[in-house]
Design an enzyme around this catalytic site. Structure first.
Site, PDB file in Angstrom:
ATOM      1  N   GLY A 178      52.456  16.697  23.743  1.00  0.00           N
ATOM      2  CA  GLY A 178      53.361  15.758  22.953  1.00  0.00           C
ATOM      3  C   GLY A 178      53.386  15.831  21.504  1.00  0.00           C
ATOM      4  O   GLY A 178      54.402  15.747  20.807  1.00  0.00           O
ATOM      5  N   ASP A 179      51.876  15.654  20.876  1.00  0.00           N
ATOM      6  CA  ASP A 179      51.683  15.870  19.752  1.00  0.00           C
ATOM      7  C   ASP A 179      52.159  17.002  19.080  1.00  0.00           C
ATOM      8  O   ASP A 179      53.003  16.942  17.656  1.00  0.00           O
ATOM      9  CB  ASP A 179      50.337  15.495  19.401  1.00  0.00           C
ATOM     10  CG  ASP A 179      49.952  13.969  19.844  1.00  0.00           C
ATOM     11  OD1 ASP A 179      50.685  13.149  19.505  1.00  0.00           O
ATOM     12  OD2 ASP A 179      48.749  13.901  20.330  1.00  0.00           O
ATOM     13  N   ALA A 180      52.076  18.018  19.868  1.00  0.00           N
ATOM     14  CA  ALA A 180      52.462  19.500  19.301  1.00  0.00           C
ATOM     15  C   ALA A 180      54.112  19.655  19.217  1.00  0.00           C
ATOM     16  O   ALA A 180      54.367  20.002  18.134  1.00  0.00           O
ATOM     17  CB  ALA A 180      51.667  20.622  19.884  1.00  0.00           C
ATOM     18  N   GLY A 183      54.969  17.744  16.076  1.00  0.00           N
ATOM     19  CA  GLY A 183      54.526  18.559  14.971  1.00  0.00           C
ATOM     20  C   GLY A 183      55.508  19.533  14.641  1.00  0.00           C
ATOM     21  O   GLY A 183      55.931  19.808  13.557  1.00  0.00           O
TER      22      GLY A 183
END
Length: 225
Positions: A178-180, A183
């Protein structure tokens, strides 16, 4: 310094976090000349929902600056427990958000908490249409669903973006997916790509990280902006 234990089984992960110093962030940390120079020079702000458990007052300093200067403010709902147990804090932050990110479980939790039904597209549309501080910008709501299509709601319309399937044998660890995605998406946004192209960049970044063990990169990410 915060620490986090990560348990991975069959490519899926579970996290146990110790926030440590991050749990003591205060508005006073944003009052130094150095801090002001950093956030005043930025054009986009991204806040994880986990910060809502720490200092909403600090968040509002950044959010108010963003609104006053017509900058872009992004919020990730981060986890179902944030939605369930910090509803007032979420509501405060949501009013400032130009972009809202979450996954399908968090979207379902939000729908249940606020009695918006179970249809994720309808939930996305209702969040997109909820009250907003900066009325000059229509809110985007983005729901990721793992290997299923990503939902984007904006200005009364919903679009879906298919995710290119990854062979199961290539899936190593979903930690950081999710963070990727965010990003990659924000990198596209900052490069003045369209929202659709930014979603695809998010998909590429997430696809890359889930083929790695943990969030340490063992090879360069060849994401092309």
């Amino acid at each position: 310094t915060g620490t986090c234990a990560v348990l991975v089984k069959d490519g899926e992960r579970c996290l146990i976090a110790n926030l440590a110093a991050a749990n003591n962030f205060k508005p006073s940390h944003l009052e130094t000349d150095e801090s002001k120079a950093i956030y005043e020079s930025a054009s986009l702000y991204y806040i994880a929902g986990f910060f809502l458990t720490v200092s909403v007052d600090a968040l509002k300093i950044i959010a108010e600056h963003s609104v006053a200067n017509n900058k872009t403010f992004c919020l990730n709902l981060s986890a179902p427990f944030i939605i369930d147990f910090f509803a007032d804090q979420v509501a405060t932050a949501l009013e400032y958000a130009d972009f809202v990110f979450c996954n399908e479980s968090e979207a379902e939790a939000y729908g249940k908490k606020h009695e918006l039904g179970t249809d994720l597209k309808e939930i996305a549309l209702k969040i997109a249409a909820s009250p907003k501080k900066n009325e000059a910008k229509k809110r985007y709501v983005i729901f990721t669903q793992g290997s299923s299509s990503t939902i984007v709601a904006h200005d009364g319309k919903v679009e879906e973006y298919k995710v290119v399937p990854l062979p199961k044998e290539e899936l190593v660890d979903t930690n950081g997916a999710g963070d990727a995605f965010v990003g990659g998406f924000l990198a596209g946004l900052l490069a003045e790509k369209s929202v659709g192209d930014s979603v695809e960049l998010g998909h590429e970044a997430a696809r890359f990280i889930i083929q790695q063990s943990g969030t340490t990169l063992t090879k360069p990410c060849e994401l092309k902006l």
